[in-house]
Design a protein around this motif. Structure first.
Motif, PDB file in Angstrom:
ATOM      1  N   ALA A 300       0.835  -1.201   0.000  1.00  0.00           N
ATOM      2  CA  ALA A 300       0.000   0.000   0.000  1.00  0.00           C
ATOM      3  C   ALA A 300       0.874   1.257   0.000  1.00  0.00           C
ATOM      4  O   ALA A 300       0.607   2.219  -0.737  1.00  0.00           O
ATOM      5  CB  ALA A 300      -0.927  -0.007   1.204  1.00  0.00           C
ATOM      6  N   LYS A 301       1.916   1.267   0.814  1.00  0.00           N
ATOM      7  CA  LYS A 301       2.842   2.413   0.859  1.00  0.00           C
ATOM      8  C   LYS A 301       3.530   2.600  -0.490  1.00  0.00           C
ATOM      9  O   LYS A 301       3.684   3.717  -0.987  1.00  0.00           O
ATOM     10  CB  LYS A 301       3.882   2.199   1.963  1.00  0.00           C
ATOM     11  CG  LYS A 301       3.346   2.390   3.376  1.00  0.00           C
ATOM     12  CD  LYS A 301       4.223   1.748   4.427  1.00  0.00           C
ATOM     13  CE  LYS A 301       5.640   2.267   4.381  1.00  0.00           C
ATOM     14  NZ  LYS A 301       6.473   1.643   5.452  1.00  0.00           N
ATOM     15  N   GLU A 302       3.930   1.500  -1.086  1.00  0.00           N
ATOM     16  CA  GLU A 302       4.596   1.560  -2.393  1.00  0.00           C
ATOM     17  C   GLU A 302       3.654   2.115  -3.460  1.00  0.00           C
ATOM     18  O   GLU A 302       4.033   2.977  -4.267  1.00  0.00           O
ATOM     19  CB  GLU A 302       5.064   0.148  -2.771  1.00  0.00           C
ATOM     20  CG  GLU A 302       5.746   0.054  -4.124  1.00  0.00           C
ATOM     21  CD  GLU A 302       6.015  -1.403  -4.517  1.00  0.00           C
ATOM     22  OE1 GLU A 302       5.889  -1.697  -5.716  1.00  0.00           O
ATOM     23  OE2 GLU A 302       6.300  -2.221  -3.624  1.00  0.00           O
ATOM     24  N   LEU A 303       2.402   1.631  -3.444  1.00  0.00           N
ATOM     25  CA  LEU A 303       1.409   2.101  -4.420  1.00  0.00           C
ATOM     26  C   LEU A 303       1.120   3.587  -4.244  1.00  0.00           C
ATOM     27  O   LEU A 303       1.038   4.351  -5.220  1.00  0.00           O
ATOM     28  CB  LEU A 303       0.117   1.287  -4.250  1.00  0.00           C
ATOM     29  CG  LEU A 303      -1.059   1.652  -5.167  1.00  0.00           C
ATOM     30  CD1 LEU A 303      -0.704   1.396  -6.619  1.00  0.00           C
ATOM     31  CD2 LEU A 303      -2.303   0.848  -4.782  1.00  0.00           C
ATOM     32  N   LEU A 304       0.980   4.020  -2.995  1.00  0.00           N
ATOM     33  CA  LEU A 304       0.705   5.428  -2.720  1.00  0.00           C
ATOM     34  C   LEU A 304       1.840   6.314  -3.217  1.00  0.00           C
ATOM     35  O   LEU A 304       1.603   7.353  -3.856  1.00  0.00           O
ATOM     36  CB  LEU A 304       0.502   5.622  -1.209  1.00  0.00           C
ATOM     37  CG  LEU A 304       0.197   7.045  -0.746  1.00  0.00           C
ATOM     38  CD1 LEU A 304      -1.151   7.508  -1.285  1.00  0.00           C
ATOM     39  CD2 LEU A 304       0.205   7.126   0.776  1.00  0.00           C
ATOM     40  N   GLN A 305       3.083   5.893  -2.965  1.00  0.00           N
ATOM     41  CA  GLN A 305       4.218   6.711  -3.384  1.00  0.00           C
ATOM     42  C   GLN A 305       4.326   6.761  -4.909  1.00  0.00           C
ATOM     43  O   GLN A 305       4.645   7.805  -5.482  1.00  0.00           O
ATOM     44  CB  GLN A 305       5.508   6.148  -2.782  1.00  0.00           C
ATOM     45  CG  GLN A 305       6.707   7.070  -2.966  1.00  0.00           C
ATOM     46  CD  GLN A 305       7.831   6.744  -1.993  1.00  0.00           C
ATOM     47  OE1 GLN A 305       7.627   6.003  -1.051  1.00  0.00           O
ATOM     48  NE2 GLN A 305       8.999   7.304  -2.223  1.00  0.00           N
TER      49      GLN A 305
END
Length: 782
Positions: A300-305
């Motif tokens: 999720a963090k990777e997708l958001l960034q």
């Protein structure tokens, strides 16, 4: 922030009823004072600030108000060609607005788009009463100057039209009752507009019968240019006189044509779409995609960034702030599968040439076509209101209710599949209500008992080693931090490692988890939603190039044909469509009641049923122009448009009242003087009554339209809503004026001819009884 890495975010929540701009300014001052105490390398960056939107919207409305006052003032001067007379009418505008502001202040009503908008759409109508009185005073002075005292002439001119004007302005005020009756979001949105419209018109009505006659007595003096020498009056008289003359000689044909035009309005009306409210361009964008549940925090963090970094590459974007997951607060219930990215835009003057908000969103949407991610584009304030009201973040949503989450998910997937191919669908996503992944520890009681373990003992290990347990609290000054103990991630993020988690036994041994429990991953609800005590699955639908009403109609037809709901399950359309239907049902009740009240007020003014009915019949003539203008501008029917038509009803009634008052005055005077001898004299009275008062009628109409034109051609913040209100008013005023000056004299001539025949017969009978003894007269009358 801007796709560069993690930051700590915070929100400021405003108390109910507080002034948003004042709160934001105070927060900015507080943040500025905190900067001095921040550690080195730490800075506070505002990522969303609505004060700019508020200031732009209010400044735009203030600018339009000034433009409207200037436009209306110029109209007064051009029509009257007497500066002091025009000044009497113009002075009503600032005084009415000032009185409205005083009441707003006492009521605690803030200056915002809607409250200032109510005054903006009323500017032209504020001087209607003063204009008619001044024009009537000009006529009386031209006729009686030197024969009567100046103040007596002013008094007679004012009393002649004063009551009708007061009732007209009262009707315009009463016409807004349906707006006060609106509920929920639409009620909170438009009630300030209704209040300020009402306050300003009530002030204008009061000034028209108190201050204006006094000012007329002092200012309307000296040389006044006769009406026949006024170029504008000559133009309108040249245009309308032949039409009125022709209409009075072809009365039935004119009435038939009016009915045909009214019926023809059904053609564009059927082609108009429907929406709750036109989208307000807030200047900033909110990107709210959804992923399938079960996404890990790392992914999720990777997708958001990644998404934030892509969005920041667009030259129109100033700043990007993304958030995923939720804080431990009731103000934010977002699941991990829902991203929220606030995109702060640069001023449109810095955008690429030819770029519009719609084109920019289309480009960003095309750049963010990521497998497993369903995009939703909205605006920050709009989204907060939508989610607080119905929970649906898209323009249209479907809430499927039932008793079994697995059946609800199956139905949601079916709806998603069926609606993907419906024209106008930009994206559709059904919540996976049992899509969450859960570790299920199935404890073998027999094996556990061999080692002297209870189910509780094993569950304690699961809680402390894997889930984590708060064992103490660290105190630092006034701050409190829990101490949470669990295995390091390397010992609990792998299936095999979980099975090797050690459990202490009463005998002192440590056995692996796999000895006493079977571990499996099972699907379950990540979030459980209920409404009206029933489980829910929601479907989010974003639209493209289609109105809400048309889309729901098409989508509902598809679902009715292809979706079979099991017994005990139901489907409800929600989102903006829910507001739209609620407002529509409310207006269906209140508008007819308001028309009845207007009818009663008209009857109190005329004291006759025929005149009252004629004015009420004039209202559909105003709808003709309003509907065709909406069709030409490609506006959808909405609550804003409904408010415009409501305002139009009052203004159109005023035109009808003026026409009938003038015609009736001429007829009554000539009847009293014995100048009405036949039906030809009746037609001449109607013709003279209408054609001699074209100037005041055109002045009221053009001043009202002139007050709305700056709104119609405006493009600033908030103009999307105000244009929808002004459009039906402008179109309706044009058609009401053109048709009322032709159709109403024809209708009223028929009524007066019947009245003349009846009065003439009564007069003949009365004359025939002259000289007859009283006893015989009583016998004949009996």
């Amino acid at each position: 922030l801007n796709g560069e890495g993690e930051v700590v975010g915070g929100v400021v929540i405003q108390r109910f009823g507080e002034n948003a701009l004042e709160v934001i300014q105070n927060v900015k001052k507080k943040l500025e004072s905190l900067k001095a105490g921040l550690p080195e390398g730490v800075e506070i960056i505002p990522v969303y600030d609505r004060s700019g939107l508020i200031e732009r919207a209010v400044d735009n409305l203030k600018e339009k108000l000034i433009e409207e006052v200037l436009a209306v003032s110029v109209i007064c001067v051009l029509f009257l060609l007497h500066l002091r007379s025009a000044l009497v009418a113009i002075v009503v505008i600032p005084l009415s607005v000032l009185m409205a502001f005083i009441i707003m202040n006492l009521q605690g009503l803030n200056a915002n788009i809607m409250s200032l908008g109510g005054i903006a759409i009323a500017i032209g109508a504020l001087i209607d009463g003063a204009i008619v009185m001044i024009e009537n005073a000009h006529k009386h002075l031209a006729r009686d100057r030197g024969k009567k005292d100046h103040w007596q002439i002013i008094y007679e001119a004012a009393t002649e039209v004063g009551p009708a004007l007061f009732f007209s302005l009262l009707i315009m005020t009463t016409a807004f009752l349906p707006v006060f009756a609106l509920q929920a979001q639409e009620g909170r949105l438009f009630t300030p507009l209704a209040f300020t419209w009402t306050y300003s018109l009530m002030a204008a009505a009061l000034l028209s019968i108190t201050l204006v006659p006094v000012l007329m007595g002092y200012f309307i003096r000296g040389r006044i240019l006769p009406e026949r020498f006024n170029p504008l009056n000559l133009l309108f008289t040249w245009f309308f006189k032949p039409l009125i003359w022709l209409a009075l000689r072809m009365k039935l044909a004119v009435i038939f044509v009016a009915l045909a035009l009214t019926a023809a309005t059904w053609i564009p009306l059927e082609r108009l779409g429907s929406e709750f409210m036109p989208p307000l361009n807030e200047g900033d964008v909110l990107y709210m995609p959804s992923t399938l549940p079960g996404i890990s925090i790392t992914k999720a963090k990777e997708l958001l960034q990644q998404t934030d970094k892509i969005i920041k590459t667009f030259p129109e974007v100033h700043q990007v702030f993304g958030k995923i997951g939720r804080a431990e607060t009731a103000t934010d219930t977002a699941p991990l599968s829902m991203l929220e990215t606030t995109i702060t835009m640069k001023p449109e003057s810095e955008w690429r040439e030819g770029m519009t908000p719609k084109k920019l969103i289309e480009e960003m949407d095309a750049a963010l076509k990521i497998p497993g991610v369903t995009n939703v584009w909205t605006m920050p304030i709009k989204n907060r209101i939508d989610m607080l009201s119905t929970g649906i973040k898209t323009p249209v949503g479907i809430k499927i209710a039932g008793n079994d989450l697995y059946v609800l998910e199956k139905l949601g997937k079916e709806v998603e599949t069926l609606l993907k191919n419906v024209p106008g669908t930009m994206s559709v996503f059904s919540e996976r209500v049992v899509g969450g992944n859960y570790f299920d520890f199935e404890i073998n009681r027999e094996e556990a008992s061999r080692y002297g373990l209870t189910v509780g003992d094993i569950q304690d290990v699961i809680q402390t080693a894997i889930g984590g347990m708060n064992v103490s609290t660290v105190i630092q000054g006034l701050e409190r931090y829990p101490i949470n103990v669990r295995y390091p991630s390397g010992l609990r993020d792998d299936w095999d490692e979980l099975q090797r988690v050690l459990i202490p036994t009463p005998g002192g041994e440590h056995i692996p988890m796999a000895q006493v429990a079977k571990i499996s991953i099972k699907k379950g609800p990540p979030v459980i939603k209920t409404e009206n005590a029933r489980l829910n699955a929601w479907v989010y639908i974003d639209l493209k190039d289609i109105d809400i009403g048309t889309y729901v109609e098409n989508a509902r037809r598809v679902l009715d044909e292809k979706l079979t709901l099991p017994a005990g399950y139901s489907l409800i359309w929600s989102g903006q469509y829910e507001y739209m239907e609620r407002a529509k049902e409310r207006l269906k009740l209140v508008v007819p009641l308001t028309l009845v009240i207007i009818f009663v007020l008209l009857y109190l003014n005329f004291q006759r049923l025929a005149e009252t009915t004629i004015v009420m019949l004039s209202l559909p003539l105003a709808l003709i122009g309003g509907v065709w203008v909406l069709y030409y501008l490609q506006y959808e029917l909405s609550v804003a448009v409904a408010v415009g038509f409501i305002a139009l009803a009052g203004v159109a009634a005023e035109i009808g009242v003026l026409i009938l008052v003038y015609c009736n005055q001429v007829f009554e005077n000539r009847w009293a003087n014995g100048e009405i001898q036949n039906n030809g004299d009746v037609l001449k009275a109607v013709f003279d009554g209408t054609s001699s008062r074209i100037r005041p009628i055109m002045m009221t109409v053009i001043s009202t339209i002139a007050g709305l034109i700056p709104i119609m051609i405006g493009s600033g913040t908030g103009s999307e809503v105000m244009k929808r209100i002004a459009a039906p008013m402008v179109g309706g005023m044009v058609s009401a004026t053109l048709l009322n000056l032709i159709v109403l004299p024809a209708l009223y001539a028929i009524v007066l001819q019947f009245r003349f025949s009846w009065m003439a017969q009564k007069l003949v009978a009365k004359n025939a009884l002259k000289g007859v003894p009283s006893e015989e007269k009583e016998l004949i009358e009996a």
